[in-house]
Design an enzyme around this catalytic site. Structure first.
Site, mmCIF file in Angstrom:
data_model
loop_
_atom_site.group_PDB
_atom_site.id
_atom_site.type_symbol
_atom_site.label_atom_id
_atom_site.label_comp_id
_atom_site.label_asym_id
_atom_site.label_seq_id
_atom_site.Cartn_x
_atom_site.Cartn_y
_atom_site.Cartn_z
ATOM 1 C CD GLU A 40 -1.211 0.652 3.668
ATOM 2 O OE1 GLU A 40 -1.443 1.847 3.935
ATOM 3 O OE2 GLU A 40 -1.683 -0.291 4.296
ATOM 4 C CB THR A 69 -3.306 7.415 5.089
ATOM 5 O OG1 THR A 69 -2.137 6.666 5.442
ATOM 6 C CG2 THR A 69 -3.611 8.386 6.235
ATOM 7 C CE LYS A 128 -3.664 0.814 9.561
ATOM 8 N NZ LYS A 128 -3.457 1.969 8.670
#
Length: 206
Positions: A40, A69, A128
């Site tokens: 990512e 993010t 997560k």
């Protein structure tokens, strides 16, 4: 892409975040060449969308490249347009619903039991657990009791030794940033990055 399958198979998600777009792109490509199958690129990186776009062009449509993010619906759309195949959020955010609308799997940030429930209800593919270092592997183990069907990916302060402990407590994969990337995102030693990638891959697969 089937994000959950990729997480269960490869067990390591590399997190690229840095101030130098050229170095960050090189780090992404080096990770891929080193056998790291999921990466990512954090949207807090300089020119993150450009990095994703160029990495997608270099790695092809099938590589598991995502955006991290991702907070807003606009972020989600921009990441998708750049070529992200999945989204990662640090918390429950509007990007989670937008990811579902776009047909992209989302690894949604959560910490508390209430947030885990909310992430699942909102359609998160996996949770997560962030910041994982706050409770460590024992906290993950405690969460697994009431949520045995939830796919957890601890992120935050996970080193190679800790990765194995999280996986032993039921994580499907771990997300790793600076302990893996080191100074590579600032133009540092790529040979050292390759060595760390090998160390982490061995740790998560043994």
């Amino acid at each position: 892409m089937n994000l959950l399958h990729e997480l269960r198979t490869h067990r390591l998600l590399a997190i690229v975040r840095g101030p130098d777009p050229a170095a960050a792109l090189t780090a992404v490509l080096t990770l891929a060449e080193s056998g790291v199958a999921l990466v990512e690129v954090s949207l807090t990186s300089a020119d993150a969308l450009g990095i994703i776009r160029r990495a997608r062009a270099a790695l092809g449509a099938d590589y598991a490249l995502g955006a991290g993010t991702v907070l807003t619906a606009d972020d989600a759309r921009a990441a998708a347009d750049a070529g992200a195949g999945f989204l990662v959020t640090p918390a429950l955010a509007p990007s989670l619903a937008e990811g579902g609308r776009l047909g992209l799997p989302v690894l949604a940030g959560a910490l508390t039991p209430t947030e885990v429930v909310q992430a699942g209800s909102a359609g998160a593919t996996a949770v997560k657990l962030f910041p994982a270092s706050l409770g460590g592997p024992d906290y993950l183990g405690a969460l697994r009791d009431p949520f045995p069907g939830t796919a957890f990916v601890p992120v935050g302060g996970v080193d190679a030794e800790g990765a194995r402990r999280y996986l032993d407590r039921g994580a499907v994969a771990v997300g790793v940033g600076s302990p893996l990337l080191g100074d590579a995102v600032r133009g540092g030693d790529l040979s050292a990055l390759r060595e760390r990638a090998a160390t982490f891959r061995t740790a998560v697969q043994r």
